[in-house]
Design a protein around this motif. Structure first.
Motif, PDB file in Angstrom:
ATOM      1  N   GLN A  23       0.817  -1.201   0.000  1.00 27.93           N
ATOM      2  CA  GLN A  23       0.000   0.000   0.000  1.00 27.93           C
ATOM      3  C   GLN A  23       0.854   1.256   0.000  1.00 27.93           C
ATOM      4  O   GLN A  23       0.483   2.270  -0.592  1.00 27.93           O
ATOM      5  N   ARG A  24       2.013   1.194   0.639  1.00 28.54           N
ATOM      6  CA  ARG A  24       2.872   2.372   0.750  1.00 28.54           C
ATOM      7  C   ARG A  24       3.686   2.621  -0.521  1.00 28.54           C
ATOM      8  O   ARG A  24       3.872   3.770  -0.928  1.00 28.54           O
ATOM      9  N   PHE A  25       4.179   1.550  -1.127  1.00 25.87           N
ATOM     10  CA  PHE A  25       5.124   1.729  -2.236  1.00 25.87           C
ATOM     11  C   PHE A  25       4.537   1.422  -3.612  1.00 25.87           C
ATOM     12  O   PHE A  25       5.225   1.546  -4.613  1.00 25.87           O
ATOM     13  N   GLY A  26       3.281   1.005  -3.662  1.00 25.06           N
ATOM     14  CA  GLY A  26       2.549   0.888  -4.910  1.00 25.06           C
ATOM     15  C   GLY A  26       3.311   0.314  -6.087  1.00 25.06           C
ATOM     16  O   GLY A  26       3.679  -0.872  -6.087  1.00 25.06           O
ATOM     17  N   PRO A  27       3.592   1.119  -7.123  1.00 23.02           N
ATOM     18  CA  PRO A  27       4.227   0.600  -8.338  1.00 23.02           C
ATOM     19  C   PRO A  27       5.617   0.027  -8.096  1.00 23.02           C
ATOM     20  O   PRO A  27       6.002  -0.949  -8.747  1.00 23.02           O
ATOM     21  N   ALA A  55      10.487  10.125  -0.471  1.00 26.24           N
ATOM     22  CA  ALA A  55      11.791  10.284  -1.122  1.00 26.24           C
ATOM     23  C   ALA A  55      12.123   9.073  -1.978  1.00 26.24           C
ATOM     24  O   ALA A  55      12.660   9.199  -3.099  1.00 26.24           O
ATOM     25  N   ILE A  56      11.803   7.880  -1.475  1.00 27.22           N
ATOM     26  CA  ILE A  56      12.081   6.660  -2.247  1.00 27.22           C
ATOM     27  C   ILE A  56      11.230   6.625  -3.510  1.00 27.22           C
ATOM     28  O   ILE A  56      11.730   6.327  -4.605  1.00 27.22           O
ATOM     29  N   LEU A  57       9.951   6.951  -3.388  1.00 21.91           N
ATOM     30  CA  LEU A  57       9.075   6.913  -4.560  1.00 21.91           C
ATOM     31  C   LEU A  57       9.469   7.982  -5.580  1.00 21.91           C
ATOM     32  O   LEU A  57       9.402   7.749  -6.798  1.00 21.91           O
ATOM     33  N   ALA A  58       9.876   9.139  -5.108  1.00 19.61           N
ATOM     34  CA  ALA A  58      10.322  10.190  -6.033  1.00 19.61           C
ATOM     35  C   ALA A  58      11.567   9.726  -6.779  1.00 19.61           C
ATOM     36  O   ALA A  58      11.697   9.939  -8.000  1.00 19.61           O
ATOM     37  N   ALA A  59      12.499   9.094  -6.064  1.00 23.20           N
ATOM     38  CA  ALA A  59      13.710   8.584  -6.702  1.00 23.20           C
ATOM     39  C   ALA A  59      13.375   7.485  -7.702  1.00 23.20           C
ATOM     40  O   ALA A  59      14.009   7.378  -8.756  1.00 23.20           O
ATOM     41  N   TYR A  60      12.381   6.679  -7.382  1.00 16.60           N
ATOM     42  CA  TYR A  60      12.016   5.586  -8.293  1.00 16.60           C
ATOM     43  C   TYR A  60      11.417   6.134  -9.586  1.00 16.60           C
ATOM     44  O   TYR A  60      11.655   5.593 -10.674  1.00 16.60           O
ATOM     45  N   ARG A  62      12.330   8.734 -11.024  1.00 21.51           N
ATOM     46  CA  ARG A  62      13.447   9.228 -11.827  1.00 21.51           C
ATOM     47  C   ARG A  62      14.380   8.111 -12.287  1.00 21.51           C
ATOM     48  O   ARG A  62      15.226   8.324 -13.154  1.00 21.51           O
ATOM     49  N   CYS A  63      14.212   6.928 -11.697  1.00 22.69           N
ATOM     50  CA  CYS A  63      15.147   5.825 -11.952  1.00 22.69           C
ATOM     51  C   CYS A  63      14.924   5.208 -13.330  1.00 22.69           C
ATOM     52  O   CYS A  63      13.780   4.970 -13.744  1.00 22.69           O
ATOM     53  N   ASP A  64      16.001   4.934 -14.007  1.00 26.83           N
ATOM     54  CA  ASP A  64      15.927   4.219 -15.280  1.00 26.83           C
ATOM     55  C   ASP A  64      16.071   2.716 -14.994  1.00 26.83           C
ATOM     56  O   ASP A  64      17.023   2.065 -15.413  1.00 26.83           O
ATOM     57  N   CYS A  65      15.096   2.195 -14.256  1.00 23.88           N
ATOM     58  CA  CYS A  65      15.157   0.795 -13.788  1.00 23.88           C
ATOM     59  C   CYS A  65      14.439  -0.110 -14.782  1.00 23.88           C
ATOM     60  O   CYS A  65      13.371  -0.660 -14.495  1.00 23.88           O
ATOM     61  N   LYS A  66      15.030  -0.250 -15.958  1.00 24.12           N
ATOM     62  CA  LYS A  66      14.368  -0.998 -17.021  1.00 24.12           C
ATOM     63  C   LYS A  66      14.667  -2.487 -17.008  1.00 24.12           C
ATOM     64  O   LYS A  66      14.021  -3.254 -17.699  1.00 24.12           O
ATOM     65  N   ASP A  67      15.655  -2.910 -16.237  1.00 22.95           N
ATOM     66  CA  ASP A  67      15.959  -4.336 -16.175  1.00 22.95           C
ATOM     67  C   ASP A  67      16.111  -4.748 -14.720  1.00 22.95           C
ATOM     68  O   ASP A  67      16.179  -3.913 -13.806  1.00 22.95           O
ATOM     69  N   ASP A  68      16.173  -6.063 -14.493  1.00 27.93           N
ATOM     70  CA  ASP A  68      16.212  -6.591 -13.129  1.00 27.93           C
ATOM     71  C   ASP A  68      17.455  -6.141 -12.376  1.00 27.93           C
ATOM     72  O   ASP A  68      17.414  -5.903 -11.162  1.00 27.93           O
ATOM     73  N   THR A  69      18.556  -6.028 -13.089  1.00 32.29           N
ATOM     74  CA  THR A  69      19.802  -5.625 -12.431  1.00 32.29           C
ATOM     75  C   THR A  69      19.693  -4.217 -11.861  1.00 32.29           C
ATOM     76  O   THR A  69      20.060  -3.958 -10.707  1.00 32.29           O
ATOM     77  N   ALA A  70      19.153  -3.299 -12.667  1.00 29.05           N
ATOM     78  CA  ALA A  70      18.994  -1.914 -12.214  1.00 29.05           C
ATOM     79  C   ALA A  70      17.973  -1.815 -11.094  1.00 29.05           C
ATOM     80  O   ALA A  70      18.147  -1.061 -10.124  1.00 29.05           O
ATOM     81  N   LEU A  71      16.894  -2.593 -11.221  1.00 25.73           N
ATOM     82  CA  LEU A  71      15.851  -2.555 -10.193  1.00 25.73           C
ATOM     83  C   LEU A  71      16.385  -3.089  -8.864  1.00 25.73           C
ATOM     84  O   LEU A  71      16.143  -2.505  -7.804  1.00 25.73           O
ATOM     85  N   ALA A  73      19.475  -3.094  -7.889  1.00 26.32           N
ATOM     86  CA  ALA A  73      20.430  -2.112  -7.368  1.00 26.32           C
ATOM     87  C   ALA A  73      19.700  -0.969  -6.671  1.00 26.32           C
ATOM     88  O   ALA A  73      20.140  -0.477  -5.622  1.00 26.32           O
ATOM     89  N   PHE A  74      18.565  -0.549  -7.238  1.00 28.31           N
ATOM     90  CA  PHE A  74      17.774   0.517  -6.614  1.00 28.31           C
ATOM     91  C   PHE A  74      17.263   0.056  -5.247  1.00 28.31           C
ATOM     92  O   PHE A  74      17.320   0.812  -4.258  1.00 28.31           O
ATOM     93  N   VAL A  75      16.772  -1.148  -5.199  1.00 23.21           N
ATOM     94  CA  VAL A  75      16.248  -1.672  -3.928  1.00 23.21           C
ATOM     95  C   VAL A  75      17.347  -1.739  -2.880  1.00 23.21           C
ATOM     96  O   VAL A  75      17.171  -1.302  -1.730  1.00 23.21           O
ATOM     97  N   LEU A  76      18.492  -2.260  -3.255  1.00 26.19           N
ATOM     98  CA  LEU A  76      19.584  -2.396  -2.291  1.00 26.19           C
ATOM     99  C   LEU A  76      20.091  -1.039  -1.809  1.00 26.19           C
ATOM    100  O   LEU A  76      20.585  -0.915  -0.684  1.00 26.19           O
ATOM    101  N   ALA A  77      19.974  -0.015  -2.656  1.00 28.37           N
ATOM    102  CA  ALA A  77      20.410   1.319  -2.262  1.00 28.37           C
ATOM    103  C   ALA A  77      19.413   2.004  -1.326  1.00 28.37           C
ATOM    104  O   ALA A  77      19.782   2.901  -0.564  1.00 28.37           O
ATOM    105  N   ASN A  78      18.151   1.568  -1.391  1.00 29.52           N
ATOM    106  CA  ASN A  78      17.101   2.260  -0.646  1.00 29.52           C
ATOM    107  C   ASN A  78      16.457   1.445   0.474  1.00 29.52           C
ATOM    108  O   ASN A  78      15.666   1.989   1.245  1.00 29.52           O
ATOM    109  N   PHE A  79      16.803   0.182   0.568  1.00 27.30           N
ATOM    110  CA  PHE A  79      16.206  -0.679   1.582  1.00 27.30           C
ATOM    111  C   PHE A  79      17.279  -1.562   2.220  1.00 27.30           C
ATOM    112  O   PHE A  79      18.262  -1.930   1.570  1.00 27.30           O
ATOM    113  N   THR A  80      17.059  -1.907   3.460  1.00 27.85           N
ATOM    114  CA  THR A  80      17.874  -2.909   4.146  1.00 27.85           C
ATOM    115  C   THR A  80      17.107  -4.216   4.144  1.00 27.85           C
ATOM    116  O   THR A  80      15.985  -4.286   4.658  1.00 27.85           O
TER     117      THR A  80
END
Length: 524
Positions: A23-27, A55-60, A62-71, A73-80
């Motif tokens: 519910q919080r992070f939607g897409p 802040a996380i959703l705003a960054a997402y 802007r993120c060019d997370c078009k493949d699993d590797t980029a996605l 990496a985004f998760v690891l940078a923003n979540f523990t």
């Protein structure tokens, strides 16, 4: 009037239900789960954000997370990501009881506060987790775990966990499936009256009774306004006016912890209403039997799940136990109005179970709301009316005979249908062994109870001797580790530890009593 005022005031004190990660992070949540970034859907549901949601959703965005590797990496940078403690090394030297006693400290947690944004729910006292991927306290698991804690001399932990469950009632008005925000939309089989009954502190009786009445209010919400044939959430009123309960979930979207599995199943099932199907999957999770042929329209295929159309015999037996327990507690507290109210409710429920949840073939079973008749399937749930003590002696004896078909070489099977689901043949589960054994003993079916208990203990002991582990579930036909379900077999394991320890304390052994299992070191 006074009761209504008290309930209204109590409602003001119930905490606002926190949103779940989905519910919080939607897409972002949907993309991570559907992309299969992590093998276990529960991993991201349990991850902790490193900064605020906006802040996380705003960054997402802007993120060019078009493949699993980029996605990823985004998760690891923003979540523990959550860390599951390493399983203890297999023990070859300790006896089974001593091994279980040594496991309790390794499964004990404290969480008086949680990091900002965590899906975990804080608890004021210590608690015991099942183990493996199950890093939080679970509802019905805990009672079976606590049985073993008592035998192990850990009444301190039992009292702590009772306080923890009470704190959940105080904050949320219910006991969630587990202590995560994504579990708050559903509960689990209502064992609170048995959990609270483990307390040895008579000074807390009034408080515990208040918690039980709040639990009953949760399950019966909407009952007062139901006419014959009506349904609301977890309560149904049959055509003859009988009031019974079913499993439900307040949400109708994919489960956070099984998001990918639910979404893919619904997408592959054209012709069904997606929201209704999600709710049926969630209600199956509330039942604790996730999943089983009990809930399947064709008895075989998960795509036909219809949990909310079933009135389960185990659920209603437990609520009978809850009502009877409240009446007894109110009698001890000299509250005659309360005693009369809940005793009347229990009597009415016992009559409804006898009328609608009895199969003329000679056993207890679920009721099908659409077919308007009792189901034919034989499942281990038929033992619950015996456990709750609501069965007439002749019906208990008949049900015991019907239960014989479910007994394998290694214990009591869950059902007679092999669907590949984990709550079906050939699996057996610790809680159902305990319910059946205690229910049979209650009606003096002692030889049958001993047969189930000793076969189950033989299965557990065999695996412990082979691997040094206790497992979540077992194949009780071949006496091997269990299988099926949405995730790999887990070891640890809370309720297996508890039931095994409690059965041994009752004098049952793996070979029927000829071998004396002693505490301490194993003799070779």
């Amino acid at each position: 009037m006074i009761r209504a005022i008290i309930l209204a005031l109590a409602g003001l004190l119930v905490a606002a239900t926190p949103l779940s990660p989905a519910q919080r992070f939607g897409p972002l949540f949907r993309d991570v789960q559907m992309g299969g970034i992590f093998p276990d859907s529960k991993t991201f549901a349990d991850a902790e954000p490193r900064r605020d949601d906006a802040a996380i959703l705003a960054a997402y965005r802007r993120c060019d997370c078009k493949d699993d590797t980029a996605l990823k990496a985004f998760v690891l940078a923003n979540f523990t990501l959550p860390v599951t403690p390493a399983a203890p090394p297999p023990s070859r030297k300790l006896t089974l009881p001593a091994h279980i006693d040594a496991l309790w400290p390794q499964l004990t947690r404290t969480l008086p506060s949680v990091p900002a944004g965590s899906s975990a729910l804080s608890l004021p006292r210590r608690f015991v987790v099942p183990g493996g991927r199950f890093r939080e306290m679970y509802y019905w698991d805990s009672w079976f775990t606590m049985l073993g804690l008592q035998v192990s001399g850990r009444q301190d932990l039992v009292e702590d966990m009772i306080v923890d469950f009470g704190s959940l009632i105080d904050r949320y008005g219910r006991i969630p499936n587990g202590t995560r925000s994504y579990y708050l939309s559903r509960s689990q089989p209502p064992f609170l009256y048995l959990i609270a009954g483990l307390s040895r502190d008579p000074k807390t009786l009034a408080q515990r009774t208040r918690w039980l009445r709040a639990e009953h209010d949760f399950w019966m919400a909407g009952a007062a306004d139901l006419r014959p044939g009506g349904e609301h959430a977890r309560v149904v009123r049959l055509a003859d006016g009988s009031l019974l309960n079913r499993y439900w979930d307040d949400r109708d979207d994919p489960r956070d912890e099984s998001y990918r599995e639910d979404a893919r199943l619904v997408a592959a099932t054209p012709g069904r209403d997606a929201r209704a199907m999600y709710r049926d999957l969630r209600a199956g999770a509330e039942s604790g039997w996730d999943f089983s042929s009990r809930w399947l329209g064709d008895g075989r295929t998960l795509a036909t799940i219809r949990t909310t159309r079933i009135v389960p015999v185990d659920l209603n037996s437990l609520i009978y136990g809850l009502e009877r327990s409240i009446a007894d507690a109110c009698r001890a507290l000299r509250d005659t109005a309360c005693t009369s109210h809940y005793a009347t409710a229990a009597d009415a429920r016992a009559k409804a179970i006898a009328t609608h949840l009895w199969n003329p073939a000679g056993y207890y079973a679920d009721y099908d709301l659409d077919a308007r008749k009792v189901a034919d399937g034989r499942t281990a749930a038929m033992a619950f009316p015996l456990f709750a003590g609501l069965a007439a002696p002749e019906r208990a004896a008949s049900t015991a005979k019907a239960l014989e078909a479910l007994v394998g070489d290694g214990g009591l099977r869950t059902t007679l249908v092999d669907t590949g689901q984990q709550w079906d043949d050939p699996n057996g589960w610790a809680p159902l062994q305990w319910i059946a054994v205690q229910g049979l003993k209650r009606y003096r079916e002692d030889a049958f109870a001993r047969r189930i208990a000793t076969r189950w203990l033989a299965t557990v002991t065999r695996e412990y001797d082979a691997s040094g582990k206790l497992l979540e579930k077992y194949n009780v036909v071949a006496r091997l580790p269990g299988g099926g379900g949405e995730y790999p077999l887990q070891d640890g394991f809370g309720w297996t530890n508890g039931v095994t320890r409690a059965l041994l304390a009752q004098g049952f052994t793996a070979d029927g009593g000829r071998h004396n299992i002693r505490h301490g070191r194993r003799r070779h």
